[in-house]
Each structure stands twice: as C-alpha cells, then as structure tokens.
Design an enzyme around this catalytic site. Structure first.
Site, PDB file in Angstrom:
ATOM      1  N   THR A   1       0.838  -1.200   0.000  1.00  0.00           N
ATOM      2  CA  THR A   1       0.000   0.000   0.000  1.00  0.00           C
ATOM      3  C   THR A   1       0.873   1.250   0.000  1.00  0.00           C
ATOM      4  O   THR A   1       0.628   2.202  -0.754  1.00  0.00           O
ATOM      5  CB  THR A   1      -0.917   0.006   1.257  1.00  0.00           C
ATOM      6  OG1 THR A   1      -1.732  -1.167   1.212  1.00  0.00           O
ATOM      7  CG2 THR A   1      -1.781   1.244   1.331  1.00  0.00           C
TER       8      THR A   1
ATOM      9  N   THR B   1      13.740   4.503   9.911  1.00  0.00           N
ATOM     10  CA  THR B   1      14.755   3.459  10.112  1.00  0.00           C
ATOM     11  C   THR B   1      14.336   2.176   9.415  1.00  0.00           C
ATOM     12  O   THR B   1      13.218   1.695   9.600  1.00  0.00           O
ATOM     13  CB  THR B   1      14.940   3.214  11.629  1.00  0.00           C
ATOM     14  OG1 THR B   1      15.298   4.462  12.218  1.00  0.00           O
ATOM     15  CG2 THR B   1      16.013   2.173  11.904  1.00  0.00           C
TER      16      THR B   1
ATOM     17  N   CYS C   1     -16.451  -7.174  -0.126  1.00  0.00           N
ATOM     18  CA  CYS C   1     -17.753  -7.727   0.241  1.00  0.00           C
ATOM     19  C   CYS C   1     -18.072  -7.575   1.718  1.00  0.00           C
ATOM     20  O   CYS C   1     -19.217  -7.700   2.113  1.00  0.00           O
ATOM     21  CB  CYS C   1     -17.837  -9.190  -0.147  1.00  0.00           C
ATOM     22  SG  CYS C   1     -17.930  -9.373  -1.926  1.00  0.00           S
TER      23      CYS C   1
END
Ligand code: PLP
Length: 394
Positions: A75, A245, A333
C-alpha cells in the site's frame, strides 16, 4: 482427511513465512540488531545486510540497486509512487488508471480527484482486462501519470502492462512532458517473472507478505531519472525518498523469500495451476449454476474466483471455516457491497454477492483440493435451500 487439519486457500491475502526466511531474519533480531544508519560495527553490519538485500532484489527485477526503495508495505509503495510522482510534476494534470485496481491505488486516485486532478478510469472487459487501445485513446496533452496493475488480486487477470508501456514509449517520444507509468505488481511478484527492462515501466510496487516474507515490508522500484518526491519527511533513509529506520530483519527476509520464489517459479506455477484446475473442474462438475470469474488463461495461476448463484459468498466462507478451510470473498464484500472489480467486469450483482476467491500457494496439495470438493457441494446446497429463488426453480 483429519477434520482438525486446516486448509489454507487464502494465499492472495497473505502467505506463511517460509522457514528459510525465518532463519535468514533471525540474526538481525538478536545479533546484528544495529541501526543501518549507525557508524559503529552493529550499524555497519546491518547496512551490509541492507545493501545485500537491495542488490539481490535489484538483480531479480533486472534493475539497479539505486532504483530499489524499501517501504512498509505494498500500500505504501503504491501511495508513494502515485503521490510522489504526481506532486513532483509541479502542476495539476490528467491521470489514467483502471476500475479494477486494488484500493491502495483506486482510493489514491479518488483522493487526487478531490485535490483537483482529472482521472480516467479504464473499463475492463468481461475477463477483467483493460485494453492498450483504450489506454492510448485516454491519453491527453495534459496527461502526466498512469498506474495499471499487473495481476488483479480478486480474479488474477493480467493487464497488458508491457503493451501499454511500449505504447507510452512511442507517445512519450513526441512529447515535452513525459507520462510516467507505474504498475502495482503485488499479486504478480513471485508468480510471474518480473523484468522491469522488458516490462518498460517507470515504477513498480511489490509486497513481501504475498510471497513468503513477513507482513509490513515492501519495495518500490523507481527507474533512474523519474521525477519523484518523498511523501513523508524525516531522516535521509532510502536516499531521502522514504525516511524511517529500515526494518532490516524483514528486508533481509523479503530478499530471501523473493529469491526462493523466483528460483522455483516454474515448478510452483505448474503445481499451483494443476491444483487450481482440479478445484475448478470439480466445482463445475459437482455444483450447478456456478460461474468462474476471470479469464483463467491470461491470469496468475493461483487465483480461482467462483460465483455460486443464489447464495452469499460470506455465508459460504463461514461454512468453509467451520470445516477448517480458509478462503476469501476478494475485497470489498465485507461491507455488503459487491466487489468493485466484479461490478466493473459486469458480473451480475447477484452472482457477485456469491463470489468466493480460493488462492493457492506451493505448499497446498491435491489431497486438500479433494477435501474441499468432498464438503463444498453439500454446503452450497444447504445455503441454497434457504433461497426462495432457488427453491422456486426446483
Ligand atoms: N495491491 C494489490 C494488488 C494487493 O493485492 C494488495 C494486498 O492485498 C496491496 C496492493 C496492498 O499490499 P499490502 O497488504 O502489503 O499493503
């Protein structure tokens, strides 16, 4: 099969961390635990691991090590590619994507629309694939960026990324401002050989936990020369593009997992394909009124998306879970809404509600498929018995 045994058919959601990967990571928790930016021995050793992982992943993608940036997940890689490139262009413009992207991409574009960018969302065909012709037609003088996924996470369909990149190369040759091209290859990595030179993309996202590495680590490939800005600010990690980091154990594990996946890609493909085809054949033979969503041929081998008419996919998932079988409904869903991918593919809304995704990994077995086929028809029949429409047909 022993009923206490569990069958994991949700490998597109996440995968088991392989024992070889755990072994690879272990020293970076307990011995070489330095911060890779520190100058002392512990830091230098951690930095060596980071460099080695970067070099390995670069080789596996046919990229240069300086083009590999470690992130916190798929993502984040998608978001950094989209917002990082778009904001670096310094002006608002037109963007292109598809209606079948993962929400990590789709919602990023929807947010950019709110910020004043115009977005074209390409329609897929019935198999879930968009066309390079439609892409070319969508390009405008003010287009600045495009993102088209490689393999769809719900139905497995492959998009014509290489064809679109080739078309863009020609289009860009005649333009002052280049259109940058990103692909979300999260579901393709480890299943399909990825070669960024052959693919011709400018940016590519992958996520470790989809191919046997731990959750919470990803890669963004950025071709040298691409105009991109950081989206988070802090230290100078990852050449200033992704401060924070570095997660050395997970990065070392991801490089190992990716190497194992790529080294065994053909053997795993053959095995997984045979399991998928066996489950598909068994379902179609044993259960009436089912539809396979997606093309099957032009797709990754590990995903089988089936619509069972007259039932709710979620109800079937619960029944499967009670028998120790883990599958999924794809993505959206959970909210009761049919999946945006199946809707874009024009799957009938009732069929979309009854969709279930089975996704395989290389450690699944034919015995597990046989077990699923021994319990699934009765589950579907019992759920359908509650549907007035189904009862009316009988
Ligand atoms: N893109 C695709 C196609 C995915 O399937 C997923 C996860 O399912 C993601 C992006 C997000 O990856 P992550 O879970 O690492 O954030």
């Amino acid at each position: 099969m022993n009923n206490n045994k569990r069958v994991y058919l949700d490998n597109s959601a996440t995968t088991q961390v392989l024992p070889e990967v755990v072994k690879e990571m272990q020293p970076y928790f307990s011995e070489i635990y330095g911060n890779a930016s520190s100058l002392h021995y512990f830091g230098r050793e951690a930095k060596k691991a980071l460099d080695a992982a970067r070099a390995k992943i670069a080789t596996l993608l046919n990229a240069a090590p300086e083009e590999i940036f470690f992130t916190g997940c798929g993502t984040e890689s998608d978001n950094l590619a989209i917002f990082g490139v778009v904001s670096a262009q310094g002006k608002k413009g037109h963007l292109i994507t598809t209606k079948v992207e993962h929400h990590a991409v789709l919602y990023s574009f929807q947010h950019l629309e709110k910020l004043g960018y115009e977005v074209t969302y390409l329609d897929p065909d019935k198999s879930g694939a968009v066309s390079a012709e439609d892409f070319k037609k969508a390009v405008r003088d003010d287009t600045i960026f495009a993102s088209i996924m490689y393999a769809n996470n719900e139905v497995g369909t492959l998009e014509p990324v290489e064809e679109i990149a080739a078309a863009l190369k020609e289009i860009n040759a005649g333009r002052k401002n280049k259109i940058y091209f990103h692909t979300d290859a999260v579901q393709a990595a480890g299943k399909i050989k990825l070669d960024v030179q052959k693919l011709g993309v400018d940016l590519l996202s992958i996520s470790g936990h989809k191919f046997g590495a731990p959750k919470g680590v990803g890669v963004l490939y950025v071709r040298k020369g691409v105009k991109i800005e950081p989206m988070t600010f802090g230290g100078g990690h990852e050449n200033g593009l992704r401060p924070g980091t570095e997660n050395v154990p997970s990065i070392a594990g991801m490089a190992k997992a990716f190497e194992l996946a790529v080294d065994n890609i053909e053997q795993h493909h053959k095995h997984i394909l045979s399991l998928r085809e066996s489950l598909k054949k068994g379902i179609v033979e044993k259960i009436p009124e089912v539809v396979i969503n997606g093309s099957g041929n032009n797709a990754v081998a590990n995903i089988l998306n089936v619509s069972f008419h007259y039932i709710e996919g979620e109800a079937l998932l619960l029944k499967l879970d009670m028998k120790g079988i883990a599958a999924s409904t794809g993505s959206a869903c959970a909210t009761g809404e049919p999946s945006h991918v199946l809707s874009a593919m024009c799957v009938d809304p009732v069929a979309a509600q009854g969709a279930v995704r089975f996704s395989f990994g290389h450690s699944n077995t034919q015995e597990e498929v046989d077990y699923v086929l021994s319990v699934l028809p009765e589950m579907v029949e019992s759920l359908r018995a509650m549907s007035p429409v189904w009862r009316g047909k009988k």
